[in-house]
Design a protein around this motif. Structure first.
Motif, mmCIF file in Angstrom:
data_model
loop_
_atom_site.group_PDB
_atom_site.id
_atom_site.type_symbol
_atom_site.label_atom_id
_atom_site.label_comp_id
_atom_site.label_asym_id
_atom_site.label_seq_id
_atom_site.Cartn_x
_atom_site.Cartn_y
_atom_site.Cartn_z
ATOM 1 N N VAL A 30 -14.093 32.160 101.645
ATOM 2 C CA VAL A 30 -12.951 32.044 102.556
ATOM 3 C C VAL A 30 -12.784 30.623 103.086
ATOM 4 C CG1 VAL A 30 -12.873 34.469 103.239
ATOM 5 C CG2 VAL A 30 -14.322 32.881 104.514
ATOM 6 N N CYS A 31 -13.832 29.826 102.991
ATOM 7 C CA CYS A 31 -13.716 28.414 103.385
ATOM 8 C C CYS A 31 -14.429 27.609 102.318
ATOM 9 C CB CYS A 31 -14.342 28.187 104.764
ATOM 10 S SG CYS A 31 -14.513 26.455 105.244
ATOM 11 N N ARG A 32 -13.642 26.886 101.555
ATOM 12 C CA ARG A 32 -14.213 26.131 100.430
ATOM 13 C C ARG A 32 -15.095 25.019 100.929
ATOM 14 N NH1 ARG A 32 -9.401 25.963 96.074
ATOM 15 N NH2 ARG A 32 -11.017 25.204 94.703
ATOM 16 N N CYS A 33 -14.665 24.354 101.990
ATOM 17 C CA CYS A 33 -15.416 23.170 102.419
ATOM 18 C C CYS A 33 -16.800 23.519 102.942
ATOM 19 C CB CYS A 33 -14.653 22.360 103.442
ATOM 20 S SG CYS A 33 -13.269 23.144 104.182
ATOM 21 N N GLU A 34 -16.951 24.690 103.545
ATOM 22 C CA GLU A 34 -18.251 25.055 104.089
ATOM 23 C C GLU A 34 -18.941 26.097 103.198
ATOM 24 O OE1 GLU A 34 -19.705 23.586 106.788
ATOM 25 O OE2 GLU A 34 -17.972 22.278 107.019
ATOM 26 N N TRP A 54 -16.215 28.072 110.145
ATOM 27 C CA TRP A 54 -14.950 28.355 109.459
ATOM 28 C C TRP A 54 -13.855 27.570 110.174
ATOM 29 C CZ3 TRP A 54 -12.667 33.971 108.646
ATOM 30 C CH2 TRP A 54 -11.697 33.908 107.633
ATOM 31 N N GLY A 55 -13.145 26.742 109.434
ATOM 32 C CA GLY A 55 -12.104 25.933 110.054
ATOM 33 C C GLY A 55 -12.610 24.579 110.511
ATOM 34 N N MET A 56 -13.902 24.317 110.319
ATOM 35 C CA MET A 56 -14.456 23.031 110.758
ATOM 36 C C MET A 56 -14.688 22.086 109.599
ATOM 37 S SD MET A 56 -17.209 24.296 113.431
ATOM 38 C CE MET A 56 -17.466 23.417 114.890
ATOM 39 N N ILE A 84 -13.279 20.006 105.990
ATOM 40 C CA ILE A 84 -12.309 18.931 105.852
ATOM 41 C C ILE A 84 -10.881 19.458 105.962
ATOM 42 C CG2 ILE A 84 -12.181 18.973 103.325
ATOM 43 C CD1 ILE A 84 -12.538 15.785 103.703
ATOM 44 N N CYS A 85 -10.675 20.736 105.698
ATOM 45 C CA CYS A 85 -9.325 21.320 105.815
ATOM 46 C C CYS A 85 -8.931 21.521 107.270
ATOM 47 C CB CYS A 85 -9.243 22.607 104.994
ATOM 48 S SG CYS A 85 -8.622 24.072 105.814
ATOM 49 N N GLN A 86 -9.931 21.623 108.161
ATOM 50 C CA GLN A 86 -9.664 21.774 109.594
ATOM 51 C C GLN A 86 -8.740 22.963 109.888
ATOM 52 O OE1 GLN A 86 -10.883 19.652 112.387
ATOM 53 N NE2 GLN A 86 -12.376 19.630 110.753
ATOM 54 N N VAL A 104 -5.323 25.127 105.900
ATOM 55 C CA VAL A 104 -5.071 26.077 104.822
ATOM 56 C C VAL A 104 -5.635 27.461 105.142
ATOM 57 C CG1 VAL A 104 -5.607 26.579 102.407
ATOM 58 C CG2 VAL A 104 -4.975 24.265 103.085
ATOM 59 N N CYS A 105 -6.836 27.498 105.717
ATOM 60 C CA CYS A 105 -7.518 28.782 105.848
ATOM 61 C C CYS A 105 -7.185 29.520 107.139
ATOM 62 C CB CYS A 105 -9.025 28.585 105.745
ATOM 63 S SG CYS A 105 -9.678 27.477 107.005
ATOM 64 N N ARG A 106 -6.465 28.884 108.057
ATOM 65 C CA ARG A 106 -6.201 29.520 109.348
ATOM 66 C C ARG A 106 -5.640 30.948 109.216
ATOM 67 N NH1 ARG A 106 -5.148 32.468 112.560
ATOM 68 N NH2 ARG A 106 -4.254 32.284 114.628
HETATM 69 S S1 FES Z 1 -11.131 25.989 104.104
HETATM 70 FE FE1 FES Z 1 -12.774 25.099 105.167
HETATM 71 S S2 FES Z 1 -11.922 24.568 107.050
HETATM 72 FE FE2 FES Z 1 -10.298 25.533 106.018
#
Ligand code: FES
Ligand SMILES: Cc1cc2nc3c(=O)[nH]c(=O)nc-3n(C[C@H](O)[C@H](O)[C@H](O)COP(=O)(O)OP(=O)(O)OC[C@H]3O[C@@H](n4cnc5c(N)ncnc54)[C@H](O)[C@@H]3O)c2cc1C
Ligand SMILES: Cc1cc2nc3c(=O)[nH]c(=O)nc-3n(C[C@H](O)[C@H](O)[C@H](O)COP(=O)(O)OP(=O)(O)OC[C@H]3O[C@@H](n4cnc5c(N)ncnc54)[C@H](O)[C@@H]3O)c2cc1C
Lengths: 405, 394, 97
Positions: C15-19, C47-49, C51-53, C56-58
């Motif tokens: 659900v969060c690629r960056c993390e 989640w949400g922290m 690089i996308c902040q 996208v995932c909100r």
């Molecule tokens: S997908 Fe990682 S913060 Fe939005």
């Protein structure tokens, strides 16, 4: 650097506003993070009631008009990374360049972003958003793959399916997204089906004839749940309203998709099966990104889903933050002609802010407001029905906002 | 006091959560109330450094060290909160600071603390990313680090597991005093929550809760900014701060660029368990605003590059700011309010609340429940300000 | 090519690629911390922290059901920089653009 007006975003909204400001002699700087101006216009290519809409041409036309004004400057490959109140105006900072720009008025015209749909293996290469596929095909002239599938119902999904099949790309159809787990925010299967109402008029004649049928929840449910598994021909491909994608498959890149039947209540039934595809387009919807507007301290309307977070705005794009204006998709998802009219209206807001005269340009405002209404009436696509209701709530919130003094 | 008294803790930041943890551990019944969610105040807008390196020898250092030991035990007891003990460094900017750093290490070693002075050659061996002209530094082996967001949640969770009643999103309106003693709190919703004792652990909001009762608390918000990097190469695994901000302890003027002086910016480099790093920090009295000031952000970036020139290509993805609960003598207040039995204060930890949460929570449990205190509570008494006439700050 | 039945495991859905955070991780955190706001969920999962902040995932976060349904419970504040910035640009002195 100093400027009277700073416009963030060179899409149809920002460019339209820039033309109006240019014409009236305002020192204007337009910044966009993309190397090419035009925003989402660049990828748009579809047939509407009034003939073909070729976004790239519209963008070229806007840029040509803009080119006549030496007082308007365009700065590309420049993302605005911050906006802070300073000395009666606003100071913008950027991510690719050092230094700052001070502006007396700022128009936020940053458009919208796409939301993907999380399902197992969706991060494999070959899985992309529908907008990315649209850009590949229409902007770069590259086929996203040999055979694809579109996951998620929605105006953009249907528009892009049409564009891809016209470009000769083979599609396994348009299927439902998974509706459990982290995709719950997409709503129920009925919510997905209801989106067809917004696009039946684009379908073949026989589909248009079905309009009254899909207008009733009772019939919509029966027709959709009872559709053949291989789908209903539409938009050069097939609509598969009772089949959901439950996972992507592949090792290094996408090689297939797992599908499963759903019943009238959206419950998965029977056994999943595998179909070979080498790309997939996810259509979770579009979302205005509220960050810049929120950073200015402008009053915001926030939503549970985060899909409808927008600033409270007035008739000429003004927000509750002094000198901050907004236009286009950052205020809600609608088509490009609507964004253009919103950009023109916001230019009036900017002009009034700069001159301190709140009543000037009334005739222009009236004309642009009419253009906005016409654009809305003629819109070929409704992206998300929720917006008309939200805009009504915002109109009320604007009227009832606490005023200073 | 009853065998199982009911203690109301107002404020579920790290201090309130730690108090609830130790109080329930000692057998008290606890209601932990916050106006927002757990950890929504300063404890979620800060770094996670648990430091002895910058503490004055004596009580200051002793309190920090006891807290470090308690924290070490908590890390075995509670689920994971990214606790690590890599030690920490202070680096010097100039020759003046080197002189003071040597003095600092001498004082600390005399107290038996694990400090070491690192000369030019040694500091660059330990910290190979440092700017070439950094003349020296020092190391403290007992310093640790953690994720303050997780730590606060884990403490609250632990209290809940021992049947503390967690009441998020419930602002406390008034503290109820009857017959001169604290008897409970009235929530903004109108609900009355009776208790045998009330612990006010409301950080920077503590004065607002107590001043209506005529109890003055000289806590003021002192703003600090932090920058968050994207994932990428780190500049070492240990925390690094600059020695400069200790210069005032020696009655010496710190020498730094004007922007760093204006915003009170001193380098803090903190690598996290998520493969990114945090950069700090500033110290300013600028009211209650927690928005990021781009000028301060810029100043922090510059200060970091002065010590780590290689950071110029690192990316920053976010900044944020928090308000430290400052007191005039930089010590927290962990004490009963004289003349109001049952009313306790645990607040005013300025830039050390994460590190001092364990000792504070433990001391509150000791004092409220009548046990023998884990450290000398004298220097933390509330009335030290009334006696010294320090009440007019704020 | 994996043609065995697909994994329905929550741990298989990122659900969060960056993390590299999965839906399984989120469910676990919901259970362990019982967050009462998205902000709290964010702070315990990251989640949400990334690089996308959250840009996208909100919307995906709305799949979780935080107990509290007030606006404050789902409002997330994003802080500058709104796009990643290199340190030398952030720290640059002077007014030149
Ligand atoms: S997908 Fe990682 S913060 Fe939005
Ligand atoms: C993927 C996608 C596909 C779409 N397809 C269609 C379609 O087929 N038909 C249709 O009618 N509508 C479509 N739309 C809706 C479309 O957004 C509108 O038609 C119209 O383009 C909106 O105009 P705008 O000026 O508000 O925003 P945009 O056209 O999106 O322009 C915004 C511009 O702002 C720039 N920008 C954003 N943030 C920053 C920043 N921080 N700093 C600098 N620059 C920034 C972007 O690079 C972009 O160029 C689509 C939208 C999306 C997102
Ligand atoms: C930038 C920065 C960096 C820092 N770095 C470090 C560090 O590395 N190491 C370290 O040890 N410390 C650090 N600190 C300091 C540390 O963050 C604080 O000392 C600590 O968080 C204070 O905790 P607290 O529980 O007292 O306050 P808070 O976390 O603010 O908790 C107080 C709580 O009380 C609640 N409250 C207030 N009024 C009411 C009411 N009327 N009713 C109900 N609830 C109420 C609030 O909502 C809040 O949750 C840093 C601080 C900042 C700003």
């Amino acid at each position: 650097m100093r400027t009277e007006a700073l416009i963030i975003g060179a899409g149809p909204a920002g460019l339209s506003a820039a033309i109006e400001l240019g014409q009236r002699g305002i020192e204007t700087l337009v910044v966009d993070e993309y190397p090419v101006p035009g925003g989402r216009l660049l990828g748009q290519m579809y047939q509407s009631q009034s003939g073909w809409w070729i976004g790239r041409r519209v963008a070229e036309d806007l840029l040509e008009r803009l080119g006549r004004f030496p007082n308007v400057h365009l700065m590309l490959e420049t993302s605005v990374s911050g906006l802070a109140h300073a000395g009666g105006g606003w100071t913008a900072t950027f991510s690719q360049r050092a230094g700052t720009v001070d502006a007396q008025a700022v128009l936020i015209a940053t458009g919208a972003t796409e939301v993907p749909i999380p399902l197992p293996n969706w991060t494999l290469p070959g899985v992309m958003t529908v907008g990315a596929a649209q850009t590949m095909a229409n902007v770069h002239g590259v086929r996203p793959g040999e055979r694809g599938i579109i996951i998620g119902f929605g105006a953009l999904a249907f528009a892009v399916a049409d564009e891809l099949t016209r470009a000769g790309v083979d599609l396994a159809g348009i299927v439902l997204p998974p509706l459990q787990g982290p995709s719950q925010w997409l709503g129920t299967v009925q919510d997905q089906w209801r989106r067809l109402r917004d696009v039946v008029h684009l379908g073949p004649r026989w589909a248009r004839a079905a309009t009254p049928l899909v207008a009733s929840d009772f019939w919509l449910e029966r027709v959709m749940a009872g559709a053949p598994q291989k789908g209903i021909p539409a938009l050069g491909t097939v609509l598969r309203p009772n089949v959901a994608a439950i996972a992507m498959a592949g090792e290094e890149a996408v090689s297939g998709v797992w599908l499963q039947r759903v019943d009238r209540r959206g419950t998965l039934v029977g056994e999943p099966w595998h179909e070979a595809v080498d790309f997939a387009c996810l259509s979770g919807g579009l979302r205005p990104v509220p960050d810049l507007a929120a950073a200015t301290g402008a009053a915001m309307k926030s939503s549970r889903s985060g899909l409808h977070d927008v600033p409270i705005f007035g008739p000429v794009g003004e927000t509750t933050a002094p000198g901050i204006f907004a236009a286009g998709n950052v205020l809600g998802i609608e088509g490009a002609p609507v964004a253009m009219a919103q950009g023109q209206l916001a230019s009036i807001g900017v002009l009034r802010h700069l001159s301190g005269n709140p009543t000037e340009w009334a005739a222009e405002q009236a004309a642009f407001s009419r253009a906005l209404e016409v654009a809305r009436e003629r819109a070929p696509l409704v992206f998300d029905r929720a917006w008309s209701q939200i805009h009504e709530e915002i109109r009320q919130a604007w009227t009832n906002r606490p005023k200073e003094g | 006091m009853k065998s199982s008294p009911h203690v109301i803790v107002v404020g579920a930041g790290v201090i309130g959560a730690a108090s609830a943890h130790y109080l329930t551990q000692a057998g008290a019944r606890v209601t932990l109330i916050d106006q927002g969610d757990i950890g929504s105040g300063t404890s979620s807008r800060c770094d996670g450094n648990v430091l002895a390196i910058d503490k004055d020898p004596g009580f200051d250092s002793q309190m920090a060290t006891v807290s470090q030991q308690l924290l070490h035990e908590l890390a075995q007891e509670l689920p994971y909160f990214e606790y690590r003990r890599p030690g920490s460094y202070l680096v010097c900017d100039n020759a003046d600071e080197v002189e003071m750093a040597r003095e600092w290490v001498r004082q600390q070693q005399a107290e038996g603390l694990p400090f070491a002075y690192l000369d030019y050659e040694a500091i660059h061996r330990h910290l190979p990313h440092l700017a070439e002209d950094v003349p020296g530094g020092l190391y403290c082996g007992s310093d640790s680090t953690l994720n303050p967001l997780l730590y606060t949640q884990r403490l609250a969770q632990s209290a809940r597991d021992r049947s503390a009643d967690l009441r998020p999103h419930q602002p406390v309106g008034d503290i109820g005093i009857e017959g001169g003693a604290a008897k409970g709190v009235r929530l903004a919703s109108g609900e009355w929550v009776p208790g045998d004792a009330v612990v006010v652990a409301a950080g920077i909001w503590t004065p607002a809760l107590l001043e209506p009762l005529g109890i003055r608390v000289p806590i003021r918000p002192r703003k600090g900014h932090l920058l968050v990097s994207g994932k990428g190469p780190l500049f070492g695994d240990a925390k690094v701060m600059e020695f400069g901000y200790l210069m005032s302890k020696f009655g010496r003027e710190r020498v730094a660029p004007p922007d760093a002086m204006q915003y009170g910016v001193a380098l803090v480099y903190e690598p996290t368990a998520s493969h990114n790093f945090l950069l700090g920090s500033s110290r300013e009295f600028v009211g209650w605003d927690t928005s990021s000031n781009p000028k301060v952000v810029q100043s922090i970036a510059r200060r970091a590059m002065r010590f780590y020139p290689g950071m110029k290509d690192a990316t920053i993805i976010r900044s944020y700011a928090g308000l430290r609960p400052w007191t005039p003598d930089h010590f927290p207040i962990v004490s009963e309010v004289d003349g109001v039995p049952g009313l306790w204060i645990a607040a005013g930890h300025e830039g050390d609340g994460i590190g001092l949460a364990a000792v504070t929570g433990r001391l509150i449990a000791d004092l409220v429940l009548g046990g023998s205190p884990c450290i000398d509570p004298g220097p933390l008494r509330w009335n030290r300000f009334t006696e010294e006439g320090g009440m007019d700050h704020g | 090519m994996a043609k065995d039945a697909p994994s329905h495991e929550d741990d298989a859905v990122i659900v969060c690629r960056c993390e590299a955070l999965t839906w399984g991780d989120v469910k676990q955190a919901m259970e362990a911390f019982q967050p009462t706001s998205l902000r709290q969920l964010k702070s315990v999962t990251r989640w949400g922290m990334g690089i996308c902040q959250g840009r996208v995932c909100r919307p995906m976060m709305a799949a979780t059901t935080v107990e509290d349904q007030t606006e404050a419970a789902f409002r997330l504040v994003v802080r500058p920089p709104f796009k990643p910035v290199a340190m030398n640009i952030l720290g640059h002195e002077g007014e030149k653009v």
